[in-house]
Write a protein that holds these residues in place. Structure first.
Motif, PDB file in Angstrom:
ATOM      1  N   CYS A  62      53.964 -33.929  -8.272  1.00  0.00           N
ATOM      2  CA  CYS A  62      52.737 -33.872  -7.478  1.00  0.00           C
ATOM      3  C   CYS A  62      52.033 -32.525  -7.694  1.00  0.00           C
ATOM      4  CB  CYS A  62      53.063 -34.067  -5.998  1.00  0.00           C
ATOM      5  SG  CYS A  62      51.632 -33.885  -4.894  1.00  0.00           S
ATOM      6  N   THR A  63      50.729 -32.577  -7.861  1.00  0.00           N
ATOM      7  CA  THR A  63      49.943 -31.355  -8.097  1.00  0.00           C
ATOM      8  C   THR A  63      48.986 -31.056  -6.953  1.00  0.00           C
ATOM      9  OG1 THR A  63      48.265 -32.635  -9.301  1.00  0.00           O
ATOM     10  CG2 THR A  63      50.057 -31.670 -10.593  1.00  0.00           C
ATOM     11  N   GLU A  68      43.805 -34.017   5.297  1.00  0.00           N
ATOM     12  CA  GLU A  68      42.709 -34.846   5.782  1.00  0.00           C
ATOM     13  C   GLU A  68      42.864 -36.255   5.243  1.00  0.00           C
ATOM     14  OE1 GLU A  68      39.016 -33.073   4.825  1.00  0.00           O
ATOM     15  OE2 GLU A  68      39.487 -31.142   5.739  1.00  0.00           O
ATOM     16  N   SER A  69      42.457 -37.233   6.032  1.00  0.00           N
ATOM     17  CA  SER A  69      42.670 -38.635   5.678  1.00  0.00           C
ATOM     18  C   SER A  69      41.895 -39.050   4.443  1.00  0.00           C
ATOM     19  CB  SER A  69      42.272 -39.539   6.849  1.00  0.00           C
ATOM     20  OG  SER A  69      40.913 -39.325   7.194  1.00  0.00           O
ATOM     21  N   ASN A  70      40.839 -38.319   4.104  1.00  0.00           N
ATOM     22  CA  ASN A  70      40.024 -38.729   2.968  1.00  0.00           C
ATOM     23  C   ASN A  70      40.441 -38.038   1.667  1.00  0.00           C
ATOM     24  OD1 ASN A  70      39.183 -36.163   3.549  1.00  0.00           O
ATOM     25  ND2 ASN A  70      36.983 -36.610   3.498  1.00  0.00           N
ATOM     26  N   GLN A  71      41.525 -37.276   1.706  1.00  0.00           N
ATOM     27  CA  GLN A  71      41.970 -36.604   0.491  1.00  0.00           C
ATOM     28  C   GLN A  71      42.506 -37.624  -0.502  1.00  0.00           C
ATOM     29  OE1 GLN A  71      45.055 -33.725   1.021  1.00  0.00           O
ATOM     30  NE2 GLN A  71      45.156 -33.181  -1.140  1.00  0.00           N
ATOM     31  N   GLN A  72      42.106 -37.493  -1.760  1.00  0.00           N
ATOM     32  CA  GLN A  72      42.566 -38.407  -2.795  1.00  0.00           C
ATOM     33  C   GLN A  72      43.934 -37.986  -3.299  1.00  0.00           C
ATOM     34  OE1 GLN A  72      39.599 -38.594  -5.862  1.00  0.00           O
ATOM     35  NE2 GLN A  72      38.348 -40.050  -4.739  1.00  0.00           N
ATOM     36  N   LEU A  73      44.764 -38.985  -3.637  1.00  0.00           N
ATOM     37  CA  LEU A  73      46.071 -38.699  -4.202  1.00  0.00           C
ATOM     38  C   LEU A  73      45.921 -38.157  -5.608  1.00  0.00           C
ATOM     39  CD1 LEU A  73      48.063 -41.915  -3.154  1.00  0.00           C
ATOM     40  CD2 LEU A  73      48.194 -39.658  -2.093  1.00  0.00           C
ATOM     41  N   CYS A  74      46.816 -37.286  -5.985  1.00  0.00           N
ATOM     42  CA  CYS A  74      46.846 -36.859  -7.384  1.00  0.00           C
ATOM     43  C   CYS A  74      47.342 -38.038  -8.222  1.00  0.00           C
ATOM     44  CB  CYS A  74      47.764 -35.652  -7.557  1.00  0.00           C
ATOM     45  SG  CYS A  74      49.527 -36.011  -7.337  1.00  0.00           S
ATOM     46  N   ASN A  75      47.163 -37.952  -9.536  1.00  0.00           N
ATOM     47  CA  ASN A  75      47.553 -39.056 -10.415  1.00  0.00           C
ATOM     48  C   ASN A  75      49.029 -39.397 -10.286  1.00  0.00           C
ATOM     49  OD1 ASN A  75      45.118 -39.816 -11.613  1.00  0.00           O
ATOM     50  ND2 ASN A  75      45.240 -38.179 -13.142  1.00  0.00           N
ATOM     51  N   PHE A  76      49.890 -38.377 -10.210  1.00  0.00           N
ATOM     52  CA  PHE A  76      51.324 -38.635 -10.128  1.00  0.00           C
ATOM     53  C   PHE A  76      51.654 -39.459  -8.889  1.00  0.00           C
ATOM     54  CE2 PHE A  76      55.571 -37.538  -8.595  1.00  0.00           C
ATOM     55  CZ  PHE A  76      56.338 -37.832  -9.706  1.00  0.00           C
ATOM     56  N   GLN A 133      52.774 -44.614  -6.064  1.00  0.00           N
ATOM     57  CA  GLN A 133      52.424 -45.525  -4.982  1.00  0.00           C
ATOM     58  C   GLN A 133      52.103 -46.927  -5.493  1.00  0.00           C
ATOM     59  OE1 GLN A 133      48.501 -45.472  -2.525  1.00  0.00           O
ATOM     60  NE2 GLN A 133      49.952 -44.258  -1.314  1.00  0.00           N
ATOM     61  N   GLU A 134      51.402 -47.010  -6.609  1.00  0.00           N
ATOM     62  CA  GLU A 134      50.912 -48.306  -7.078  1.00  0.00           C
ATOM     63  C   GLU A 134      51.865 -49.015  -8.031  1.00  0.00           C
ATOM     64  OE1 GLU A 134      46.824 -48.730  -8.111  1.00  0.00           O
ATOM     65  OE2 GLU A 134      46.224 -46.918  -7.028  1.00  0.00           O
ATOM     66  N   LEU A 135      52.854 -48.309  -8.566  1.00  0.00           N
ATOM     67  CA  LEU A 135      53.809 -48.923  -9.484  1.00  0.00           C
ATOM     68  C   LEU A 135      55.181 -48.997  -8.827  1.00  0.00           C
ATOM     69  CD1 LEU A 135      52.863 -47.074 -12.797  1.00  0.00           C
ATOM     70  CD2 LEU A 135      52.214 -49.390 -12.128  1.00  0.00           C
TER      71      LEU A 135
END
Length: 274
Positions: free
Chosen positions: A38-39, A47-55, A60-62
């Motif tokens: 994680c970066t 904050e709830s609107n913070q985007q996840l880093c790619n890692f 999460q999605e795989l």
């Protein structure tokens, strides 16, 4: 942004490059290899609107126990139509098609491979309930109104072998892994545009030393002036011991596919729905 002598629009330079060909636009995005951790402190209260880093997004999605050593998370090829709709190619969607339930190698091959490498740490991965070779049958991600219909039309590969001016070409790596020096698995998409049309090849190449070679190809072709794309997908594979070709050919995805028998084939036509 600039124009070629024949009027096609080229967007360059930078991270994104695009080429306009009639009603189609081909957009290429290239970036660096995704990190192995994680970066962005995604696990910390934020904050709830913070985007996840790619890692973290991939985690999460795989539902894979591990990821290939080299994942180009931001790389993409997108083929857009002027009336809307597109087909794009990304590492995330390609990895979503990896079997996360079982090892897809033939049991006899896998057992022989494990016996030959009894002391190899990597061989232990074979027993995990997922495809440790990261083989994908991904054919691209369709966005409406571009949709698929059955067809008997085929891509004329002989026509594509005719020498033509290359107006645009690029190669986009999605992911790659050397299987701990026991082979290679890689997913790459290439695009080229000629006066007669544009041609895209998405290729997943797998080589497991002493076991087999497998190539999953998806080819797309649209003739100049057409509002459709022909799409052909195939799986080719053979045990390495049955291939009477030099080792250099086995290690070259652009050569070895011609020596592999076709195991599966799917053909369709991508059209813009009214």
């Amino acid at each position: 942004m600039s124009m070629t002598s024949s009027g096609e629009e080229v967007v360059s330079p930078g991270k994104d490059e695009g080429f306009r060909f009639g009603d189609w636009k081909l957009v290429v995005v290239k970036s660096h290899i995704m990190g192995s951790a994680c970066t962005n402190s995604c696990s910390s209260p934020t904050e709830s609107n913070q985007q996840l880093c790619n890692f973290c997004r991939y985690e999460q999605e795989l539902s894979l126990p591990s990821l290939p050593d080299m994942v180009f998370a931001d790389n993409m090829l997108e083929v857009q139509h002027a009336e809307g709709g597109s087909i794009n190619f990304t590492a995330l969607d390609a990895l979503k098609c990896v079997n996360n339930q079982q090892d897809t190698l033939q049991v006899a091959h896998a057992n022989a491979w494990k016996e030959a490498r009894a002391d190899c740490e990597f061989a232990k991965k074979v027993v995990k309930p997922y495809d440790w070779t990261y083989t994908t049958d991904y054919r691209g991600t369709l966005k409406p109104p571009l949709s698929s219909i059955p067809t008997t039309e085929r891509i004329d590969l002989d026509k594509l072998r005719v020498r033509e001016e290359i107006k645009f070409y690029d190669e986009v790596f999605l992911y790659e892994d050397e299987l701990d020096d026991n082979g290679s698995t890689r997913c790459v998409v290439k695009v080229r545009v000629m006066p007669s049309g544009f041609f895209v090849v998405l290729r997943h190449y797998l080589r497991v030393d002493m076991v087999l070679v497998r190539v999953n190809d998806t080819r797309l072709y649209s003739p100049a002036g057409a509002s459709y794309v022909l799409r052909e997908s195939s799986t080719r594979e053979a045990p390495i011991q049955s291939l009477e070709v030099p080792h250099s050919v086995i290690c070259d995805p652009d050569l070895v596919w011609q020596y592999l028998p076709v195991i599966r084939e799917d053909i369709d036509k991508l059209i813009i729905e009214s």
